[in-house]
Scaffold this active site. Sequence first.
Site, PDB file in Angstrom:
ATOM      1  N   GLN A 154       0.841  -1.210   0.000  1.00  0.00           N
ATOM      2  CA  GLN A 154       0.000   0.000   0.000  1.00  0.00           C
ATOM      3  C   GLN A 154       0.870   1.251   0.000  1.00  0.00           C
ATOM      4  OE1 GLN A 154      -3.242   0.223   3.046  1.00  0.00           O
ATOM      5  NE2 GLN A 154      -2.401  -1.750   3.607  1.00  0.00           N
ATOM      6  N   HIS A 182      -8.100  -3.635   2.043  1.00  0.00           N
ATOM      7  CA  HIS A 182      -7.373  -4.742   1.416  1.00  0.00           C
ATOM      8  C   HIS A 182      -6.305  -5.325   2.350  1.00  0.00           C
ATOM      9  CE1 HIS A 182      -9.205  -4.792  -2.548  1.00  0.00           C
ATOM     10  NE2 HIS A 182      -9.300  -3.474  -2.438  1.00  0.00           N
ATOM     11  N   ASP A 189     -11.573  -6.750  -5.120  1.00  0.00           N
ATOM     12  CA  ASP A 189     -12.037  -5.942  -6.248  1.00  0.00           C
ATOM     13  C   ASP A 189     -12.304  -6.895  -7.400  1.00  0.00           C
ATOM     14  OD1 ASP A 189     -11.649  -3.606  -4.821  1.00  0.00           O
ATOM     15  OD2 ASP A 189      -9.627  -3.296  -5.604  1.00  0.00           O
ATOM     16  N   GLU A 232     -17.600   2.682  -5.288  1.00  0.00           N
ATOM     17  CA  GLU A 232     -16.762   1.644  -5.908  1.00  0.00           C
ATOM     18  C   GLU A 232     -17.618   0.394  -6.089  1.00  0.00           C
ATOM     19  OE1 GLU A 232     -13.035   0.854  -3.969  1.00  0.00           O
ATOM     20  OE2 GLU A 232     -12.330   2.914  -4.223  1.00  0.00           O
ATOM     21  N   HIS A 235     -15.791  -3.119  -5.290  1.00  0.00           N
ATOM     22  CA  HIS A 235     -15.074  -3.447  -4.046  1.00  0.00           C
ATOM     23  C   HIS A 235     -16.023  -4.022  -2.985  1.00  0.00           C
ATOM     24  CE1 HIS A 235     -11.945  -2.480  -0.828  1.00  0.00           C
ATOM     25  NE2 HIS A 235     -13.051  -2.667  -0.110  1.00  0.00           N
TER      26      HIS A 235
HETATM   27 ZN   LIG Z   1     -10.721  -2.340  -3.446  1.00  0.00          ZN
END
Ligand SMILES: [Zn+2]
Length: 273
Positions: A154, A182, A189, A232, A235
């Site tokens: 990340q 995540h 995703d 999103e 996600h």
């Molecule tokens: Zn995501």
Amino acid sequence: MKTKMIIILLIFTILPLTSCNGNSDKEKTDSIQTPLPSKEDSQMLLLEKLTLDLPEEIRKAILDDVNGFMNQISLVLKLPSDTFLQADKQHFLGADYSPVDIVMLTDYPEMTLSRNNHSLREILISDLLLMIEDAREEGLTLVISSTYRTYQYQDKLFKWNVEQNGLETAMRESAKPGTSQHQLGTAIDFGSITDEYAFTAPGKWLLENAWKYGFSLSYPDGYEDVTGYRYECWHFRYITTAGTELQRTYFGDIQHYMIAFLNDHRIELERLL
Ligand SMILES: [Zn+2]
């Protein structure tokens, strides 16, 4: 002499009894004057307090059905608490957080992967396989495009995003290291990771059915102010079916409200069960 002994014995036997009865009568009177609240009353009183910060419709859904709510939340509270850890812009997981049961997805040939190094927590694998199979029966392929991300990854991704798009866009579109779902190992995703995915057949199917397998849409449309992220459609976070049912029934189907509620009030709620 014998009679005297008996009388003395009787006095000693009766005295404690009467004094005991006296106490219990007093306790009875006290409990009538100030009755202890019943379990239901305590639950209602506490929930009235704990739901004050929630939107009115959610508060109402909970307070109108305290019994049903306590039944459902008790199932969720029995699960390992890390299933519902809060990870968002205000709640850092920290550089050290890494789940212990991470498995490589290449071990599951039923899964369609965008690349070979995807991994997730083992706790969700059976539900994910079931979801993939059910979608496949309807002729749909759920492509897994992004999964577990370590803190270090990340960090790299965020720095790259800042370089490419500037800090403001990077903050909005990707997560600062330690704040991504995540990193939990339970977020996936799907598909193209673009807005268009919502209009594809697998995207539509997921939006309608993922909850049945314990997967919850983390960043719904119109809730950027609440979640910190724009919509999103791709996600999803695994929170078990007990979690998605609680979310749908009492939290307006908004994951953020439920996760925040559980994290803020877990100890008080557990005491009420
Ligand atoms: Zn995501």
